[in-house]
Every structure is written in structure tokens, then in C-alpha cells.
Write an enzyme that holds these catalytic residues in place. Sequence first.
Site, mmCIF file in Angstrom:
data_model
loop_
_atom_site.group_PDB
_atom_site.id
_atom_site.type_symbol
_atom_site.label_atom_id
_atom_site.label_comp_id
_atom_site.label_asym_id
_atom_site.label_seq_id
_atom_site.Cartn_x
_atom_site.Cartn_y
_atom_site.Cartn_z
ATOM 1 N N PRO A 15 0.823 -1.219 0.000
ATOM 2 C CA PRO A 15 0.000 0.000 0.000
ATOM 3 C C PRO A 15 0.853 1.263 0.000
ATOM 4 C CG PRO A 15 -0.020 -1.057 2.169
ATOM 5 C CD PRO A 15 0.689 -1.994 1.252
ATOM 6 N N GLN A 72 -6.611 -1.862 3.473
ATOM 7 C CA GLN A 72 -5.739 -1.643 4.627
ATOM 8 C C GLN A 72 -6.354 -0.623 5.581
ATOM 9 O OE1 GLN A 72 -2.034 0.630 4.999
ATOM 10 N NE2 GLN A 72 -1.055 -1.315 5.521
ATOM 11 N N CYS A 102 3.074 2.454 9.796
ATOM 12 C CA CYS A 102 3.177 3.840 9.309
ATOM 13 C C CYS A 102 4.028 4.683 10.280
ATOM 14 C CB CYS A 102 1.792 4.462 9.136
ATOM 15 S SG CYS A 102 1.895 6.147 8.499
ATOM 16 N N LYS A 141 0.794 -5.498 8.512
ATOM 17 C CA LYS A 141 2.031 -4.964 7.929
ATOM 18 C C LYS A 141 2.731 -4.115 8.985
ATOM 19 C CE LYS A 141 3.710 -2.419 3.890
ATOM 20 N NZ LYS A 141 4.052 -1.087 4.394
ATOM 21 N N ASN A 202 9.550 -6.873 2.439
ATOM 22 C CA ASN A 202 9.291 -5.576 1.801
ATOM 23 C C ASN A 202 10.433 -4.595 2.036
ATOM 24 O OD1 ASN A 202 7.569 -2.688 2.781
ATOM 25 N ND2 ASN A 202 7.630 -3.319 0.646
ATOM 26 N N GLY A 203 10.717 -3.846 0.971
ATOM 27 C CA GLY A 203 11.691 -2.759 1.058
ATOM 28 C C GLY A 203 12.710 -2.811 -0.058
ATOM 29 N N ASP A 204 12.688 -1.780 -0.908
ATOM 30 C CA ASP A 204 13.705 -1.587 -1.950
ATOM 31 C C ASP A 204 13.725 -2.678 -3.031
ATOM 32 O OD1 ASP A 204 14.424 0.587 -0.413
ATOM 33 O OD2 ASP A 204 16.081 -0.443 0.591
ATOM 34 N N GLY A 226 6.526 -1.728 -3.221
ATOM 35 C CA GLY A 226 5.855 -0.434 -3.106
ATOM 36 C C GLY A 226 6.277 0.465 -4.247
ATOM 37 N N ARG A 227 7.267 1.317 -3.978
ATOM 38 C CA ARG A 227 7.667 2.339 -4.950
ATOM 39 C C ARG A 227 8.146 1.752 -6.271
ATOM 40 N NH1 ARG A 227 11.379 5.016 -0.512
ATOM 41 N NH2 ARG A 227 11.554 2.769 -0.122
HETATM 42 C C1 LIG Z 1 4.317 7.655 -0.514
HETATM 43 C C2 LIG Z 1 4.236 6.426 0.363
HETATM 44 C C3 LIG Z 1 3.012 6.070 0.913
HETATM 45 C C4 LIG Z 1 2.915 4.936 1.734
HETATM 46 N N1 LIG Z 1 1.701 4.580 2.227
HETATM 47 C C5 LIG Z 1 1.574 3.454 2.975
HETATM 48 C C6 LIG Z 1 0.300 3.011 3.447
HETATM 49 O O1 LIG Z 1 -0.742 3.628 3.179
HETATM 50 N N2 LIG Z 1 0.269 1.878 4.193
HETATM 51 C C7 LIG Z 1 1.399 1.151 4.495
HETATM 52 O O2 LIG Z 1 1.325 0.132 5.185
HETATM 53 N N3 LIG Z 1 2.605 1.546 4.034
HETATM 54 C C8 LIG Z 1 2.710 2.646 3.279
HETATM 55 N N4 LIG Z 1 3.933 2.999 2.786
HETATM 56 C C9 LIG Z 1 5.082 2.090 2.964
HETATM 57 C C10 LIG Z 1 5.182 1.120 1.781
HETATM 58 O O3 LIG Z 1 4.077 0.246 1.731
HETATM 59 C C11 LIG Z 1 6.461 0.268 1.868
HETATM 60 O O4 LIG Z 1 6.465 -0.422 3.080
HETATM 61 C C12 LIG Z 1 7.730 1.112 1.754
HETATM 62 O O5 LIG Z 1 7.623 2.085 0.749
HETATM 63 C C13 LIG Z 1 8.954 0.218 1.475
HETATM 64 O O6 LIG Z 1 8.745 -0.536 0.311
HETATM 65 P P1 LIG Z 1 9.329 -0.082 -1.142
HETATM 66 O O7 LIG Z 1 10.805 0.177 -0.957
HETATM 67 O O8 LIG Z 1 9.044 -1.266 -2.036
HETATM 68 O O9 LIG Z 1 8.593 1.165 -1.535
HETATM 69 C C14 LIG Z 1 4.063 4.152 2.009
HETATM 70 C C15 LIG Z 1 5.294 4.530 1.457
HETATM 71 C C16 LIG Z 1 5.396 5.656 0.650
HETATM 72 C C17 LIG Z 1 6.737 6.022 0.065
#
Ligand SMILES: Cc1cc2nc3c(=O)[nH]c(=O)nc-3n(C[C@H](O)[C@H](O)[C@H](O)COP(=O)(O)O)c2cc1C
Length: 313
Positions: A15, A72, A102, A141, A202-204, A226-227
Site C-alpha cells: 500500500p 488496509q 506507518c 504490515k 518488503n523494502g527496496d 511499493g515504490r
Molecule cells: C508515498 C508512500 C506512501 C505509503 N503509504 C503506505 C500506506 O498507506 N500503508 C502502508 O502500510 N505503508 C505505506 N507505505 C510504505 C510502503 O508500503 C512500503 O512499506 C515502503 O515504501 C517500502 O517498500 P518499497 O521500498 O518497495 O517502496 C508508504 C510509502 C510511501 C513512500
Amino acid sequence: MKFESFVANPLMQAPLAGYTDAGFRYLCCKYGCGLVVTEMVSAMSLKQKNRVAFDLLKGRMPKNSVSKVAVQLFGHDPEVFAEVVRYDEIQKFDVIDINMGCPVHKVVKNGDGSALMLDLPLASKVISQTVKHSKKPVTVKFRKGFTENNVNAPEFAKMCFESGASAVTVHGRTREQMYTGQADMETVRSVVEAAGNPVYANGDIKSKEDADRVKQYTGAFGIAIGRGAVGKPYIYADILGVPFEKNLYDDICTHYDVLLEFLPEKVVACEMKKHLAVYLKGLRGVKNVMNEIFTRNSADDQLRLVKDFLKNV
Ligand SMILES: Cc1cc2nc3c(=O)[nH]c(=O)nc-3n(C[C@H](O)[C@H](O)[C@H](O)COP(=O)(O)O)c2cc1C
């Protein structure tokens, strides 16, 4: 049914508030992602019948989609969760995911998000009440820990499973790190060792190579992106090794269409500006066309600019 068999594959679109809207989720499903998740929605806002919170629950999936969709929720009051998870608008989802990661100050100061990593008994009540009152699998999460001195993800994961969670997602950063530094996959690995699967790492994770490496290293059942999927939802087909045709303009049109089904055009045009900046990122001349797009508040105007721009790149 075991969660591992309940989802079509071990890929999750993590998310992202402001990004994983209905249009983006639709595209992730189109490219085969096993589990997509809404933006985080406040359980308290749902209880208070806030219209914007209910809008976040809207959307549809592609026909014959094999993907599951999770909603979520964030909050900290077990009784509020017990009430809102019974709503039809929540029970229409395949999975209920609880946000305990969060890091944002205004969320944490209310005792929500990653603040729950500091209060395992309360976190456990939130999970068990949600499980008790929901007919759907419940997932959680969370992060590596709150601070580097308080890394408790393995213990937290055990608590989640003991409280009735069907799966967990672990972001390998502490709350204190927010989004800086590298996600620590060593911790994710120790979660799998301590609590067992199903865990989503999760992460990167930004490519098929990252996904394969993380799965291999951590032993996690799944990976959550995520990103790395923003602007390129086809990453899921790539990781799954499924052939796909990339048509950026068609995908952008689909993203608009899905949102326009339930949001006013002005809101959609405003939301799509940030998505377009990522869809078009790196293309020659993007700066000029984005400057133009930022001045337009109609979907048709924006799409015309995108179409002309893509014709010439
Ligand atoms: C802009 C943004 C919004 C996010 N919103 C949520 C969210 O609504 N719920 C959640 O559990 N994590 C949220 N996250 C965290 C991501 O789900 C994820 O855990 C984090 O970005 C690391 O994963 P990634 O490196 O694949 O992006 C958010 C992250 C970013 C950058």
C-alpha cells in the site's frame, strides 16, 4: 485454506497512500500481481462515516482477474476495528490488512501505525478483534522495529500469528529510519526463522533480480513491492515471467477510466498529475509536457497532451 494457496502467486503490491488508488490497483491486477492493497484507510473515519474514507474503498478489478484485493485499515481501538470490519464495504474485500508500520508523526502520535509496535498487548487485541468479527483473512504490515535499539519484528510477527493473522508483511526499516537507508533483509530473514511463513518481505525491491535475491535470502513466502511498481505496474508480469505487451498510453487511459467511474473529473485530473509524472519519467521532453499538464484540469486535455507527447518519443 492456507494463505499460500489462497493467493494466486506470492507477489503483493504494497500500500502507498496517494498512489495505490483504484486505477493503479487495476493495472497491477492486469499484470498478474497476486495481492493488491488499497491506500491506508482510517478505521475511525469509517466509523464516523467520512465520505472521503469510503471513496478509498471504491474501484473494480479486471474481468477474470485472479488477484485478491486487500483493504488496509489503520487505527488502534480494538472496538472500532470490531465494528468497521463488519461493514459490507469492508467485507467485499478478499483480505483485511492492518497497518502497524506507518511512521508519520500525525499517525504515530495518535497511537496508530508503527506506535503499535511499542504495545504488543494492544496490537494483539486489534488483530484478534478484527479476526473475530471478519469472515476474511486478516494480515498485518509492520516494520523492523520502532528504533534501532528496539528491533522486535520477530517477536511482533509471532504475536500477529498467535492473534490470528493469516500472513504478515515486514518492511525492513525502523520507524526512526522512515524511508532512509537500506531495508534490512537480515531482520526479515530472522522473522521467517522465528515465526515461520507466510511472510512478505518488503523494502527496496525494484526488479525481478531484487525479488529473486530477497526471496532466496530471507526464505519469505512472498515479496511486497511499493515504490518499485509506481509508474511500471508491468513489473509483476516481468517477475512472474509472463509475456506482456507494454502500451503506456493504454495503461494511462485505463487508469483514468477506472477513477472516473466514481470520482469527479476535477479530482481525477488532479490525482493523475502525480501519476503521469511517474509514468512519463525519463522520457525525452517530459519536463515541458508535465509543465503543460500541470496547467490542465480536464482529463481529456491531459490525455490529449499525453497522446501527442508519446507519439513523438
Ligand atoms: C508515498 C508512500 C506512501 C505509503 N503509504 C503506505 C500506506 O498507506 N500503508 C502502508 O502500510 N505503508 C505505506 N507505505 C510504505 C510502503 O508500503 C512500503 O512499506 C515502503 O515504501 C517500502 O517498500 P518499497 O521500498 O518497495 O517502496 C508508504 C510509502 C510511501 C513512500
